[in-house]
Design an enzyme around this catalytic site. Structure first.
Site, mmCIF file in Angstrom:
data_model
loop_
_atom_site.group_PDB
_atom_site.id
_atom_site.type_symbol
_atom_site.label_atom_id
_atom_site.label_comp_id
_atom_site.label_asym_id
_atom_site.label_seq_id
_atom_site.Cartn_x
_atom_site.Cartn_y
_atom_site.Cartn_z
ATOM 1 N N ASP A 205 -21.080 -8.834 18.307
ATOM 2 C CA ASP A 205 -20.948 -8.644 16.823
ATOM 3 C C ASP A 205 -19.573 -7.993 16.738
ATOM 4 O O ASP A 205 -18.818 -8.091 17.849
ATOM 5 C CB ASP A 205 -22.252 -7.556 16.146
ATOM 6 N N ASP A 207 -17.945 -4.599 14.952
ATOM 7 C CA ASP A 207 -18.127 -3.230 14.259
ATOM 8 C C ASP A 207 -17.077 -2.638 13.557
ATOM 9 O O ASP A 207 -16.011 -2.840 14.138
ATOM 10 C CB ASP A 207 -18.564 -2.148 15.346
ATOM 11 N N ASP A 300 -21.349 -4.968 11.652
ATOM 12 C CA ASP A 300 -21.741 -3.892 11.262
ATOM 13 C C ASP A 300 -20.629 -3.072 10.580
ATOM 14 O O ASP A 300 -19.684 -3.090 10.896
ATOM 15 C CB ASP A 300 -22.232 -3.048 12.515
HETATM 16 P P1 TTP Z 1 -22.910 -2.447 19.767
HETATM 17 O O1 TTP Z 1 -22.128 -3.313 18.554
HETATM 18 O O2 TTP Z 1 -24.157 -2.655 19.923
HETATM 19 O O3 TTP Z 1 -22.267 -2.616 21.098
HETATM 20 P P2 TTP Z 1 -20.840 -3.137 21.557
HETATM 21 O O4 TTP Z 1 -19.915 -3.343 20.411
HETATM 22 O O5 TTP Z 1 -20.350 -1.964 22.706
HETATM 23 O O6 TTP Z 1 -20.839 -4.557 22.360
HETATM 24 P P3 TTP Z 1 -21.397 -6.028 21.944
HETATM 25 O O7 TTP Z 1 -19.894 -6.794 22.265
HETATM 26 O O8 TTP Z 1 -22.722 -6.252 22.490
HETATM 27 O O9 TTP Z 1 -21.107 -5.859 20.268
HETATM 28 O O10 TTP Z 1 -22.743 -0.703 19.333
HETATM 29 C C1 TTP Z 1 -21.403 -0.506 19.410
HETATM 30 C C2 TTP Z 1 -21.296 0.958 19.670
HETATM 31 O O11 TTP Z 1 -21.962 1.814 18.567
HETATM 32 C C3 TTP Z 1 -22.038 1.621 20.794
HETATM 33 O O12 TTP Z 1 -21.554 2.163 21.778
HETATM 34 C C4 TTP Z 1 -23.361 2.153 20.389
HETATM 35 C C5 TTP Z 1 -22.786 2.758 18.977
HETATM 36 N N1 TTP Z 1 -23.945 2.798 17.961
HETATM 37 C C6 TTP Z 1 -24.294 4.049 17.221
HETATM 38 O O13 TTP Z 1 -23.476 5.123 17.483
HETATM 39 N N2 TTP Z 1 -25.130 4.065 16.262
HETATM 40 C C7 TTP Z 1 -25.820 3.036 15.952
HETATM 41 O O14 TTP Z 1 -26.765 3.152 15.002
HETATM 42 C C8 TTP Z 1 -25.767 1.765 16.610
HETATM 43 C C9 TTP Z 1 -26.414 0.616 16.251
HETATM 44 C C10 TTP Z 1 -24.620 1.788 17.682
HETATM 45 MN MN MN Z 2 -20.468 -4.531 18.886
HETATM 46 MN MN MN Z 3 -22.973 -3.240 16.590
#
Ligand code: TTP
Ligand code: MN
Ligand code: MN
Ligand code: MN
Length: 376
Positions: A205, A207, A300
């Site tokens: 995703d 973020d 996100d």
């Molecule tokens: P993710 O998007 O789940 O993971 P990522 O970006 O490291 O890897 P991917 O490529 O699979 O997307 O989450 C990003 C970071 O945000 C992760 O370290 C955990 C944090 N997080 C929070 O702090 N609070 C939350 O509610 C969520 C969903 C994630």
């Molecule tokens: Mn992510």
């Molecule tokens: Mn995420």
């Protein structure tokens, strides 16, 4: 060789926040195996064994050399009996029978498929597995199942969502997010976080963290942004979670607790200019089915008050394991409580303010770790 021995001689910390973990992994053979084991324990809701393998994986990712002999892991933390046995097996056999067994396990395979659907976690997978379902196709075909709005979107855009997001796609979405947010709040700060901020070139995703340096926040911003995308036909799914933050409330001590920011889990429609334009025109002329010129992308969006922004940035940059270790380090080594909103000093009974991530590391008495060194 000599390089390994001199490395081992310097003590390796059990906390990933005291190590540097880049994407340059010399021990993928081992860490892939550990991650399969961890995932299988996650599916079995065995948190202790799951964490044991995640910690070991994260530790081997930080080593500046490939492990080739048992001597290489001598004196390292995070290596319990289970982990040691697995390393030994892989060194001797080149692969692990235990891992192979898991990869062929009916329950593991079904859970792996189910949890690959947006909105489906271990609890739902358990339910479907008990009903005798084994594949995503079987779940799709079962019209008696009551799916959540999130899961319906998960199945609808399944193919797009399981194919990873590229850096180019992240950059394209980033432009859209920045333009839309700044059309409502010109001074807003929009930062890409998660894996892309750690330097990864693919992700599941994208973020984003959004904050307004001005004196006041706009709790309507997220609604305005998503309403506009809806009008433009760009919003395929959206779930806005309102803020539940309470001032003066102590940070959560739970290591994996969700934060209290207003946020949005969305699926955006990203138009992709076709490489070969003629195919498109031709198919239209011939009255053929329209070529799909877009991809569904998971996004996100998180809104944070300006003074909490550095804490939110640190939390959302991850990795998940790096964040877990930061909070564990704060609690066990500093008698402090860290979460995505702030840092509380239990001895002084005060919240510690920070204007940057560097200041948070300094409060914790830690050397600064760059985002690309947080791939634990
Ligand atoms: P993710 O998007 O789940 O993971 P990522 O970006 O490291 O890897 P991917 O490529 O699979 O997307 O989450 C990003 C970071 O945000 C992760 O370290 C955990 C944090 N997080 C929070 O702090 N609070 C939350 O509610 C969520 C969903 C994630
Ligand atoms: Mn992510
Ligand atoms: Mn995420
Ligand atoms: Mn993820």
């Amino acid at each position: 060789g000599i390089q390994n021995e001199s490395f081992i001689a310097t003590k390796v910390s059990q906390y990933s926040c005291q190590r540097k973990t880049t994407l340059n992994n010399y021990n993928k053979k081992f860490t892939d195996a550990f991650e399969v084991m961890a995932e299988n324990y996650e599916f079995k809701e065995n948190e202790i064994f799951c964490l044991e393998f995640l910690r070991a994986s994260s530790l081997l990712k930080s080593l500046p050399f490939s492990v080739t002999r048992m001597k290489d892991i001598q004196g390292l933390p995070c290596v319990g009996d289970q982990v040691r046995d697995l390393i030994e097996e892989i060194i001797e056999e080149g692969e692990s029978s235990k891992v192979k067994e898991v990869l062929n396990d009916e329950r593991y395979k079904a859970f792996k498929q189910f949890t690959s659907v947006f909105g489906v976690g271990v609890k739902t997978s358990e339910k479907w597995y008990r009903m005798g379902l084994r594949t995503v196709e079987e779940v799709k075909a079962d019209k008696t199942l009551k799916l959540s709005k999130m899961q319906k979107a998960g199945f609808l855009y399944y193919e797009d969502l399981v194919s990873c997001v590229s850096k180019a796609e992240a950059d394209a979405v980033s432009l859209i997010v920045k333009n839309t947010v700044c059309s409502f709040l010109p001074d807003a700060l929009v930062t890409i976080t998660g894996g892309f901020r750690r330097g990864k070139n693919i992700g599941h995703d994208i973020d984003f963290l959004i904050t307004n340096p001005g004196p006041r926040e706009d709790d309507e911003l997220l609604h305005k942004v998503t309403d506009l995308w809806k009008k433009q036909g760009l919003l395929l799914y959206c779930d806005i979670i309102e803020s539940t933050f309470v001032k003066e409330q102590l940070p959560s001590r739970q290591v994996d607790a969700m934060d209290h920011f207003q946020k949005c889990f969305a699926i955006l429609k990203l138009y992709q200019p076709r490489v070969d334009n003629s195919t498109c025109t031709m198919s239209k002329k011939l009255g053929m089915a329209e070529v799909k010129d877009w991809k569904a992308i998971r996004v996100d969006l998180v809104i944070t008050p300006f003074e909490q922004y550095p804490y939110a940035l640190l939390g959302w940059t991850g990795s998940r394991q790096f964040g877990r270790d930061l909070r564990r380090y704060a609690a066990h080594e500093r008698k402090m409580i860290l979460d995505n909103h702030g840092l509380y000093d239990r001895r002084k009974r005060i919240f510690l303010k920070a204007g940057s991530e560097e200041e948070i590391f300094a409060h914790l008495g830690l050397d600064y770790v760059e985002p690309w060194e947080r791939n634990a």
